[in-house]
Design an enzyme around this catalytic site. Sequence first.
Site, PDB file in Angstrom:
ATOM      1  N   ASN A   1       0.890  -1.089   0.088  1.00 12.55           N
ATOM      2  CA  ASN A   1      -0.039  -0.046  -0.231  1.00 12.55           C
ATOM      3  C   ASN A   1       0.884   1.239  -0.112  1.00 12.55           C
ATOM      4  OD1 ASN A   1      -1.917   1.996   0.317  1.00 12.55           O
ATOM      5  ND2 ASN A   1      -2.193   1.424   2.485  1.00 12.55           N
TER       6      ASN A   1
ATOM      7  N   LYS B   1       0.077   4.292  -0.266  1.00 13.23           N
ATOM      8  CA  LYS B   1      -0.638   5.488   0.302  1.00 13.23           C
ATOM      9  C   LYS B   1      -0.317   6.631  -0.500  1.00 13.23           C
ATOM     10  CE  LYS B   1      -0.035   3.332   4.776  1.00 13.23           C
ATOM     11  NZ  LYS B   1       0.134   3.274   6.285  1.00 13.23           N
TER      12      LYS B   1
ATOM     13  N   HIS C   1      -9.601   1.026   4.420  1.00 12.46           N
ATOM     14  CA  HIS C   1      -8.342   1.337   5.152  1.00 12.46           C
ATOM     15  C   HIS C   1      -8.584   2.335   6.461  1.00 12.46           C
ATOM     16  CE1 HIS C   1      -4.095   2.280   6.523  1.00 12.46           C
ATOM     17  NE2 HIS C   1      -4.161   1.316   5.850  1.00 12.46           N
TER      18      HIS C   1
ATOM     19  N   GLU D   1      -6.855   4.590   7.838  1.00 12.07           N
ATOM     20  CA  GLU D   1      -6.887   6.058   7.495  1.00 12.07           C
ATOM     21  C   GLU D   1      -7.987   6.755   6.941  1.00 12.07           C
ATOM     22  OE1 GLU D   1      -2.932   5.679   5.513  1.00 12.07           O
ATOM     23  OE2 GLU D   1      -2.121   5.071   7.425  1.00 12.07           O
TER      24      GLU D   1
ATOM     25  N   GLU E   1      -5.792  -5.132  10.149  1.00 10.86           N
ATOM     26  CA  GLU E   1      -4.695  -4.053  10.423  1.00 10.86           C
ATOM     27  C   GLU E   1      -5.044  -3.312  11.866  1.00 10.86           C
ATOM     28  OE1 GLU E   1      -2.697  -2.808   6.587  1.00 10.86           O
ATOM     29  OE2 GLU E   1      -4.261  -1.645   6.925  1.00 10.86           O
TER      30      GLU E   1
ATOM     31  N   GLY F   1       2.554   1.685  11.015  1.00  7.96           N
ATOM     32  CA  GLY F   1       3.570   2.509  10.936  1.00  7.96           C
ATOM     33  C   GLY F   1       4.264   2.790  12.315  1.00  7.96           C
TER      34      GLY F   1
ATOM     35  N   SER G   1       3.206  -2.589  10.269  1.00  8.41           N
ATOM     36  CA  SER G   1       4.542  -2.876  10.604  1.00  8.41           C
ATOM     37  C   SER G   1       5.165  -4.221  10.169  1.00  8.41           C
ATOM     38  CB  SER G   1       4.939  -2.782  11.973  1.00  8.41           C
ATOM     39  OG  SER G   1       4.667  -1.253  12.472  1.00  8.41           O
TER      40      SER G   1
HETATM   41  C1  PEP Z   1      -0.829  -0.128   6.074  1.00 10.06           C
HETATM   42  O1  PEP Z   1      -1.407   1.080   6.629  1.00 10.06           O
HETATM   43  O2  PEP Z   1      -1.649  -0.714   5.458  1.00 10.06           O
HETATM   44  C2  PEP Z   1       0.219  -0.388   6.729  1.00 10.06           C
HETATM   45  C3  PEP Z   1       0.203  -1.994   7.080  1.00 10.06           C
HETATM   46  O3  PEP Z   1       1.272   0.216   7.064  1.00 10.06           O
HETATM   47  P1  PEP Z   1       2.662  -0.230   7.676  1.00 10.06           P
HETATM   48  O4  PEP Z   1       3.188  -1.354   7.001  1.00 10.06           O
HETATM   49  O5  PEP Z   1       3.460   0.991   7.374  1.00 10.06           O
HETATM   50  O6  PEP Z   1       2.449  -0.187   8.992  1.00 10.06           O
END
Ligand code: PEP
Length: 250
Positions: free
Chosen positions: A10, A12, A93, A95, A164, A170, A209
Amino acid sequence: MALKKLVAGNWKMHGLSSDIGEIQAIAEASRQYPQVDVALCVPTILIERAARAVPGFAIGGQDVHHAEKGAHTGCVSAHMMRDAGAVLTIVGHSERREAQRESNDQVKAKAEAALSCGLGVILCVGETLEVREAGDAVASVEAQLDASLPRTLAGEADFAIAYEPIWAIGSGKVPTAAEIGEMHAALRRRLIAAYDDSGGDVRILYGGSVKGSNAAEIFAVANVDGALVGGASLKAADFMPIVAAAAAAG
Ligand code: PEP
């Protein structure tokens, strides 16, 4: 039988036309791992260029509007995304659920719109730290999933869930293997309750992460059928070790 793993990046709001070379590097390196499905969900504006640059490699979007067309300034429909060359999209997602205040109903409508035009879906669910610390993570994510699931999975398009935990995105923090296993088992039960046997074929990705250094441990957990990867998907050097770990996990 274990499901074929899916490792999706992703991007973003990262990536310019000058980053197409990185997408090509990831697509090229992914050919070594035919036992894993690999995809990159890039910013909408890059979809067409990326899809042209890496024919046969799965390029996706990060969101769609639920309507096919209409007076929705600034939005992109699932049809438009397919037309641009995407084969899948993320919906729900955290976000977007947070910043755009997207509800479960809206996420469900987006997933249904994508599937109905043959666009694969990765539907995201996950709990806040507050909910996790209160001991309500499983019940809360189950309820979120139940309310966000498309009515039917009929059709050819691929459908996957990404668990998630919001506090893991992140942050460098990752739930324990036991916590991931507990959540993925609960999600599998809900999917089977919703779709009977077909619920057993829906891939459940873990996201939050994921890195080359922790991917093998995560992929070893039952019902983890791949990963949704943010930060570590931007560079082939960081992303490919995750794909390799998925291949090794079988
Ligand atoms: C995400 O936002 O879908 C995600 C998994 O981010 P990260 O791997 O940076 O934690």
